[in-house]
Design an enzyme around this catalytic site. Structure first.
Site, PDB file in Angstrom:
ATOM      1  N   GLU A   1       0.836  -1.203   0.000  1.00 51.79           N
ATOM      2  CA  GLU A   1       0.000   0.000   0.000  1.00 51.79           C
ATOM      3  C   GLU A   1       0.871   1.254   0.000  1.00 51.79           C
ATOM      4  OE1 GLU A   1      -2.872   0.080   3.122  1.00 51.79           O
ATOM      5  OE2 GLU A   1      -4.285   1.306   1.994  1.00 51.79           O
TER       6      GLU A   1
ATOM      7  N   TYR B   1      -0.042  -7.638  -1.242  1.00 53.38           N
ATOM      8  CA  TYR B   1      -1.053  -6.833  -0.562  1.00 53.38           C
ATOM      9  C   TYR B   1      -2.413  -7.306  -1.055  1.00 53.38           C
ATOM     10  CZ  TYR B   1      -3.914  -2.812   0.780  1.00 53.38           C
ATOM     11  OH  TYR B   1      -4.901  -2.005   1.306  1.00 53.38           O
TER      12      TYR B   1
ATOM     13  N   ASP C   1       0.539  -8.194   3.822  1.00 52.78           N
ATOM     14  CA  ASP C   1      -0.772  -7.930   4.400  1.00 52.78           C
ATOM     15  C   ASP C   1      -1.787  -8.727   3.589  1.00 52.78           C
ATOM     16  OD1 ASP C   1      -3.149  -6.977   5.319  1.00 52.78           O
ATOM     17  OD2 ASP C   1      -2.818  -4.886   4.759  1.00 52.78           O
TER      18      ASP C   1
ATOM     19  N   ASN D   1      -4.841  -9.631   4.676  1.00 56.56           N
ATOM     20  CA  ASN D   1      -6.213  -9.217   4.985  1.00 56.56           C
ATOM     21  C   ASN D   1      -7.136 -10.403   5.238  1.00 56.56           C
ATOM     22  OD1 ASN D   1      -6.661  -6.326   5.145  1.00 56.56           O
ATOM     23  ND2 ASN D   1      -5.916  -6.235   3.041  1.00 56.56           N
TER      24      ASN D   1
ATOM     25  N   ASP E   1      -1.151   1.756  11.460  1.00 59.29           N
ATOM     26  CA  ASP E   1      -2.234   1.013  12.090  1.00 59.29           C
ATOM     27  C   ASP E   1      -1.901  -0.478  12.108  1.00 59.29           C
ATOM     28  OD1 ASP E   1      -2.402   0.744   9.352  1.00 59.29           O
ATOM     29  OD2 ASP E   1      -4.586   0.635   9.303  1.00 59.29           O
TER      30      ASP E   1
END
Length: 593
Positions: free
Chosen positions: A14, A126, A165, A167, A282
């Site tokens: 990202e 990602y 990541d 997700n 985050d």
């Protein structure tokens, strides 16, 4: 940033940047090479980058995308159609994908960079997030293609490391929000486990929780979850938190960032963990430590021999230095605007051998170091030590692989930084320092006599009750509108514009062609005075938020307790966490002047 991570390979997700916005400090990093995959159509969206430390590792092949349908720079040949000695392999074959989403569309969002080293194939990924139903098919198709590519690589005899990541929450132990999610969605735990993205992921990993019979073509798991290998029953090992709800202080989050490896590499890792205390995003970093010496086909081999092209290292000793000709076609250093150039900072610094950065470094640059470590890391909130990273990439997730100096090698996951603030019109904050006295373009071309005539016209009618206009030698005419009741207290009626303005005490002493600035300021203060927020159950000032949920209250502001949510994820009464205070701003009328 790299000094903090102590990494040899850093994988970022990202990055949210376009090629035209790449800068020297992002590409010409002393001692490092970098490979990007940026979105084709959605500008400033997604994006993956992998940095490799030239002193310790150098890939032999590099690609972007999962399916192999993209092309190398300056070429019209797809990666999957290159000669066998130039391609990584493992591409999905006809019939292996459902075909719900076009392969080119899957790889158009800049979600995967693949590097091949002599020892293994590294995928920096990602994965799409589960944000709305319109992206459901794309998300499932991407994970399906990733699963197929990894299985094909393993079947061809290659070892694989998947990091990034993803997700996906693999099981209930990997999130403190599972019960809340199940309650909101109105589903059972078994239904939650059977969600397509979670089911595909659990098929891929060893010890994955798969309900019922395994899917065809996914009968055998192929990757180990390294953090769970070293911490099989650890609770609260979260890597991502909701910044809007401020859930990180109570560690109310989920684990969606991973370092996964195929069975042949499991014994190469000495340790893996998360770096929960390392701020800057985050997400928090996840790392894995590679051993300095690994066991290969019955003999002990230095890890450096396995992570560099043949002839560069022998028994851990360097035979030749990395050079520009070792750059692969996908290297960002070969982009025309960066090719065979040095960062301007290099002109004012000395570089030691082994790729170490020298004496002076610009505060906003990526530091270089001879230490080795493996880090994968994702970044919104920026801590002091991550200030460098914030200036390098706006909105970034980082994953990396490395081995610490005189220690076992390491891998770390996840870091994101924030974009520099911009003005409402899209200009940078630097433009906000324009001179307040700058004339309007129309006023600039008026004859001098006409400008003096305009100065004398101090009053004109306003639809809202009146207006006051004034001009100084350094500023063009500025019109300030006031409500009717305030105009009556500060200016004469519009139809008597030739009469002088009256002072605030309504005396007869005229003030010709000007108005009282103190009175005007008080009038605006009554309108725009700072609101005094209510206090919550903790007797602390509340914070104001805006309702974004669709419905009749969308756009309304409200006050709530400023403390973070507790481990329960809900508001609590009589505890140290967020209390149940809730007040609509329209119901709170107190203001301070």
């Amino acid at each position: 940033m790299f000094d903090i991570l102590e990494a040899d390979i850093v994988v970022m997700q990202e990055v949210k940047i376009q090629r035209k916005d790449l800068q020297d400090d992002m590409v010409l990093v002393p001692g490092w090479d970098v490979y990007f995959s940026l979105p084709r159509h959605k500008k400033g969206y997604s994006g993956v980058a992998i940095y490799t430390r030239n002193a310790t590792c150098a890939p032999v092949r590099a690609e972007e995308g999962v399916t192999g349908v993209l092309t190398p720079p300056q070429s019209s040949t797809k990666f999957r159609d290159l000669p066998e000695d130039q391609r990584i392999g493992g591409y999905p074959m006809p019939g292996q994908l459902s075909g719900n989403v076009d392969e080119l569309e899957l790889d158009s969002e800049g979600r995967c960079v693949i590097l091949e080293f002599p020892a293994f194939v590294l995928l920096g990924v990602y994965s799409p997030a589960n944000r709305n139903e319109s992206r459901h098919n794309f998300r499932v198709a991407f994970l399906e293609a990733l699963d197929v590519r990894i299985r094909n690589l393993v079947a061809s005899g290659k070892q694989v490391i998947l990091t990034g990541d993803l997700n996906v929450i693999r099981s209930e132990i990997d999130s403190t929000n599972v019960a809340e999610c199940i309650r909101k969605e109105g589903m059972s735990l078994e239904e939650w486990k059977a969600v397509p993205s979670r089911r595909i992921f659990n098929h891929l990993i060893f010890d994955g929780d798969v309900s019922g019979q395994r899917d065809e073509g996914r009968e055998i798991p192929v990757l180990w979850d390294l953090c769970r290998c070293f911490h099989p029953s650890r609770q609260g090992m979260n890597t991502c938190w909701d910044t809007k709800r401020n859930t990180r202080p109570a560690n109310n989050g989920s684990r969606i960032d991973y370092i996964l490896c195929s069975a042949g590499l499991k014994s190469w890792f000495a340790h893996a963990d998360i770096q929960q205390g390392l701020m800057g995003s985050d997400h928090c970093p996840v790392f894995g430590m590679l051993a300095d010496v690994v066991h290969v086909e019955g003999r002990h081999v230095s890890i450096k021999d396995m992570m560099n092209p043949p002839g560069m290292f022998s028994d851990g000793e360097r035979l030749r230095e990395w050079s520009h000709r070792d750059s692969l076609p996908l290297s960002a250093r070969l982009i025309p605007e960066f090719d065979r150039r040095q960062s301007i900072r290099d002109m004012f610094s000395r570089t030691a051998s082994g790729g170490q950065q020298s004496l002076s470094q610009k505060p906003g640059s990526i530091p270089s170091s001879s230490s080795s470590a493996t880090t994968v890391r994702k970044p919104d909130l920026v801590s002091k030590e991550d200030a460098n990273a914030s200036e390098i990439f706006p909105a970034t997730t980082a994953q990396s692989l490395a081995s610490p100096r005189k220690r076992s090698p390491a891998v770390t996951t996840t870091f994101r930084s924030t974009k520099r603030p911009r003005q409402a019109d899209g200009s940078s904050s630097a433009g906000a320092n324009a001179q307040a006295g700058q004339r309007t373009l129309q006023g600039f071309f008026k004859p001098v006599g006409q400008r003096h005539q305009d100065t004398a016209e101090t009053l004109h009618q306003s639809p809202r009750g009146g207006a006051v206009a004034t001009e100084s030698p350094t500023a063009s005419t500025v019109t300030t509108e006031l409500p009717a009741q305030d105009v009556q207290n500060s200016v004469a009626p519009a139809e008597k514009s030739s009469q002088p303005l009256l002072s605030p005490d309504r005396s007869a002493s005229p003030v010709e062609n000007v108005f009282d600035p103190i009175e005007a300021k008080e009038s605006w203060s009554r309108l725009l005075g700072k609101r005094v927020p209510p206090r919550c159950e903790h007797d602390e000032p509340c914070i104001s938020l805006l309702t974004k949920k669709p419905g009749v209250n969308c756009g309304r502001s409200f006050y709530i307790c400023r403390r973070p949510l507790g481990p329960s994820g809900e508001k609590e009464h009589g505890s140290e966490w967020r209390c149940g205070t809730f007040i609509w701003s329209s119901d709170w009328s107190k203001q301070s002047m």
